[in-house]
Design a protein around this motif. Structure first.
Motif, PDB file in Angstrom:
ATOM      1  N   ALA A   1       0.982  -1.207   0.191  1.00 26.39           N
ATOM      2  CA  ALA A   1       0.063  -0.207  -0.057  1.00 26.39           C
ATOM      3  C   ALA A   1       0.883   1.268   0.071  1.00 26.39           C
ATOM      4  CB  ALA A   1      -1.061  -0.033   1.091  1.00 26.39           C
ATOM      5  N   PRO A   2       0.441   2.313  -0.838  1.00 23.13           N
ATOM      6  CA  PRO A   2       1.220   3.604  -0.879  1.00 23.13           C
ATOM      7  C   PRO A   2       1.574   4.254   0.437  1.00 23.13           C
ATOM      8  CG  PRO A   2      -0.687   3.909  -2.121  1.00 23.13           C
ATOM      9  CD  PRO A   2      -0.625   2.343  -1.690  1.00 23.13           C
ATOM     10  N   THR A   3       0.569   4.639   1.133  1.00 21.76           N
ATOM     11  CA  THR A   3       0.651   5.499   2.357  1.00 21.76           C
ATOM     12  C   THR A   3       0.830   4.568   3.346  1.00 21.76           C
ATOM     13  OG1 THR A   3      -1.771   5.147   2.610  1.00 21.76           O
ATOM     14  CG2 THR A   3      -0.781   7.255   1.310  1.00 21.76           C
ATOM     15  N   ARG A   4       0.077   3.476   3.983  1.00 25.24           N
ATOM     16  CA  ARG A   4       0.448   2.863   5.078  1.00 25.24           C
ATOM     17  C   ARG A   4       0.742   1.432   5.059  1.00 25.24           C
ATOM     18  NH1 ARG A   4      -5.369   3.205   8.424  1.00 25.24           N
ATOM     19  NH2 ARG A   4      -3.982   2.402   9.820  1.00 25.24           N
ATOM     20  N   GLY A   5       1.558   1.154   3.855  1.00 17.95           N
ATOM     21  CA  GLY A   5       2.070  -0.386   3.432  1.00 17.95           C
ATOM     22  C   GLY A   5       3.275  -0.245   4.345  1.00 17.95           C
ATOM     23  N   TRP A   6       3.796  -1.737   4.901  1.00 17.93           N
ATOM     24  CA  TRP A   6       4.925  -1.794   5.580  1.00 17.93           C
ATOM     25  C   TRP A   6       6.012  -1.403   4.863  1.00 17.93           C
ATOM     26  CZ3 TRP A   6       2.868  -7.229   7.881  1.00 17.93           C
ATOM     27  CH2 TRP A   6       1.837  -7.002   8.817  1.00 17.93           C
ATOM     28  N   LEU A   7       5.994  -1.918   3.422  1.00 17.23           N
ATOM     29  CA  LEU A   7       7.377  -1.879   2.658  1.00 17.23           C
ATOM     30  C   LEU A   7       7.847  -0.205   2.756  1.00 17.23           C
ATOM     31  CD1 LEU A   7       9.407  -2.904   0.988  1.00 17.23           C
ATOM     32  CD2 LEU A   7       7.980  -2.755  -0.865  1.00 17.23           C
ATOM     33  N   ASN A   8       6.790   0.692   2.293  1.00 15.07           N
ATOM     34  CA  ASN A   8       7.411   1.967   2.316  1.00 15.07           C
ATOM     35  C   ASN A   8       7.401   2.773   3.828  1.00 15.07           C
ATOM     36  OD1 ASN A   8       6.715   2.370  -0.518  1.00 15.07           O
ATOM     37  ND2 ASN A   8       4.766   3.004  -0.508  1.00 15.07           N
ATOM     38  N   ARG A   9       6.854   2.195   4.550  1.00 19.05           N
ATOM     39  CA  ARG A   9       7.042   2.460   5.883  1.00 19.05           C
ATOM     40  C   ARG A   9       8.575   2.100   6.520  1.00 19.05           C
ATOM     41  NH1 ARG A   9       2.077   2.174  10.207  1.00 19.05           N
ATOM     42  NH2 ARG A   9       0.775   3.934   9.278  1.00 19.05           N
ATOM     43  N   GLY A  10       8.693   1.038   6.110  1.00 19.79           N
ATOM     44  CA  GLY A  10      10.323   0.503   6.407  1.00 19.79           C
ATOM     45  C   GLY A  10      11.259   1.126   5.433  1.00 19.79           C
ATOM     46  N   LEU A  11      11.059   1.630   4.326  1.00 20.16           N
ATOM     47  CA  LEU A  11      12.043   2.435   3.668  1.00 20.16           C
ATOM     48  C   LEU A  11      12.153   3.813   4.274  1.00 20.16           C
ATOM     49  CD1 LEU A  11      11.010   1.475   0.110  1.00 20.16           C
ATOM     50  CD2 LEU A  11      12.953   0.544   1.065  1.00 20.16           C
ATOM     51  N   GLU A  12      11.098   4.496   4.564  1.00 25.01           N
ATOM     52  CA  GLU A  12      11.108   5.610   5.349  1.00 25.01           C
ATOM     53  C   GLU A  12      11.916   5.461   6.517  1.00 25.01           C
ATOM     54  OE1 GLU A  12       7.092   6.829   5.880  1.00 25.01           O
ATOM     55  OE2 GLU A  12       6.931   7.333   3.661  1.00 25.01           O
ATOM     56  N   ALA A  13      11.817   4.387   7.408  1.00 21.31           N
ATOM     57  CA  ALA A  13      12.613   4.437   8.628  1.00 21.31           C
ATOM     58  C   ALA A  13      13.914   4.298   8.668  1.00 21.31           C
ATOM     59  CB  ALA A  13      11.870   3.256   9.477  1.00 21.31           C
ATOM     60  N   VAL A  14      14.469   3.895   7.237  1.00 20.88           N
ATOM     61  CA  VAL A  14      15.807   3.728   7.219  1.00 20.88           C
ATOM     62  C   VAL A  14      16.446   4.781   6.223  1.00 20.88           C
ATOM     63  CG1 VAL A  14      15.947   1.329   7.500  1.00 20.88           C
ATOM     64  CG2 VAL A  14      15.602   2.207   5.150  1.00 20.88           C
ATOM     65  N   GLY A  15      15.625   5.664   6.022  1.00 27.80           N
ATOM     66  CA  GLY A  15      16.052   6.915   5.200  1.00 27.80           C
ATOM     67  C   GLY A  15      15.962   6.760   3.962  1.00 27.80           C
ATOM     68  N   LEU A  16      15.528   5.946   3.253  1.00 29.85           N
ATOM     69  CA  LEU A  16      15.364   5.932   1.702  1.00 29.85           C
ATOM     70  C   LEU A  16      13.807   6.335   1.247  1.00 29.85           C
ATOM     71  CD1 LEU A  16      17.028   2.212   1.397  1.00 29.85           C
ATOM     72  CD2 LEU A  16      17.883   4.538   1.200  1.00 29.85           C
ATOM     73  N   ASP A  17      13.517   7.205   1.625  1.00 31.84           N
ATOM     74  CA  ASP A  17      12.266   7.865   1.235  1.00 31.84           C
ATOM     75  C   ASP A  17      12.147   8.037  -0.340  1.00 31.84           C
ATOM     76  OD1 ASP A  17      13.196   8.959   3.823  1.00 31.84           O
ATOM     77  OD2 ASP A  17      11.245   9.950   4.053  1.00 31.84           O
ATOM     78  N   GLY A  18      12.993   8.236  -1.196  1.00 30.84           N
ATOM     79  CA  GLY A  18      12.867   8.322  -2.444  1.00 30.84           C
ATOM     80  C   GLY A  18      12.561   7.054  -3.213  1.00 30.84           C
TER      81      GLY A  18
END
Length: 329
Positions: free
Chosen positions: A160-177
């Motif tokens: 999921a684009p906003t609340r998906g675990w994958l995107n949240r994990g990428l944001e947590a390690v600084g890979l927002d791009g």
């Protein structure tokens, strides 16, 4: 001179028991023949239900499908018009069909190599592990036995684009791009669904190959080690030849699954976005049941079958040859 007595010739007459035994031979052969006929009739009776089921649910549908290829059936017309090779001609000129076939090819290559490499790697890693072996096998095999609908729904939440675990994990390690709508982006949707399929099939490959590794002759491995063979040399020349029949069997099952893929794509993307994840199975379904083009959908399904059967036969022959070579060695 003393006269030499003449030799006495004693005629050995067959005993009554011998006569009776000899007399029973024709009768015994007759009983054996009657028994064979009874066994043959019994075999026919036992096989008949399975043959009837195969005729009703396999042979007849296949023959009926071949008939639909040459008519234009919409699901309602009881006398569909005859179109001859019209469906096949349209199929050859259908650009969307070729795009779906390209996606199928990507799925077959990545969806076969990925589980085989990962499953083999995990099996080799846990080959010598005894403690907790059952736990590892259950954990890795569990995704394979879960319903594909449930797997697709859960991984849809992960992507999921906003609340998906994958995107949240990428944001947590600084890979927002790197965050994106994985299933909504045509450039990543197919590979996102493929990642789910690889995750599901890896456990199956792992469990089967690990069982095959348990039957490898360790004395040959130890002898190769004493001869100075490295790990990759032992793997290539000692281990893989012994598990090759099982490896080819797993390859065949995984490869055929790539031809017939449908459920995981249907649940996660439905062939979208913009037909980016459309494969021959989903394209046949949409034509047959959404557009009421039963004949064209059937033609697409038969194409999938025609492509998969020769590959399955070829892999089966390789597997048999590898089994014979292993027994001969």
């Amino acid at each position: 001179m003393t006269a030499t007595p003449a030799p006495t010739v004693t005629a050995t007459l067959p005993s009554a028991g011998t006569s009776r035994r000899r007399g029973r031979r024709p009768g015994r052969a007759g009983v054996s023949g009657a028994t064979r006929r009874q066994q043959a009739r019994l075999g026919v009776l036992l096989v008949a239900p399975a043959v009837a089921l195969m005729l009703v649910f396999l042979v007849f549908p296949v023959l009926n499908s071949v008939y639909y290829v040459f008519v234009d059936f919409d699901g309602l017309d009881t006398t569909p018009p005859w179109v001859g090779l019209g469906n096949l001609t349209e199929l050859a000129q259908d650009s969307q069909m070729w795009a779906a076939a390209r996606n199928n090819l990507i799925w077959i290559v990545v969806g076969t190599i990925g589980p085989l490499v990962l499953g083999l790697g995990l099996a080799l890693l846990l080959w010598g592990v005894r403690r907790g072996s059952t736990f590892y096998r259950v954990v890795f095999f569990l995704p394979y036995v879960l319903p594909q609908v449930a797997v697709g729904v859960v991984w849809g939440w992960i992507y999921a684009p906003t609340r998906g675990w994958l995107n949240r994990g990428l944001e947590a390690v600084g890979l927002d791009g790197l965050t994106r709508g994985w299933l909504g982006d045509p450039s990543t949707a197919l590979y996102a669904v493929l990642g789910t399929a690889v995750w599901t099939a890896t456990g199956f490959v792992f469990v089967i190959i690990l069982s095959a590794l348990r039957n490898v002759d360790n004395q040959q491995v130890e002898a190769a080690t004493l001869d100075g063979a490295g790990y990759l040399q032992r793997l290539r020349h000692v281990v893989l030849p012994q598990i090759m029949p099982v490896f080819l069997m797993v390859t065949a099952l995984t490869l055929i699954g790539g031809f017939a893929v449908f459920d995981i794509i249907f649940v996660m993307t439905g062939g979208g976005p913009a037909n980016a994840t459309e494969v021959l199975g989903t394209y046949a379904y949409s034509n047959a049941f959404q557009l009421s083009r039963i004949s064209y959908g059937t033609t697409l399904a038969l194409v999938v079958t025609a492509l998969a059967v020769p590959v399955a036969v070829w892999l089966d022959r390789l597997q048999r040859r590898a089994s014979i070579e292993e027994r001969g060695a």
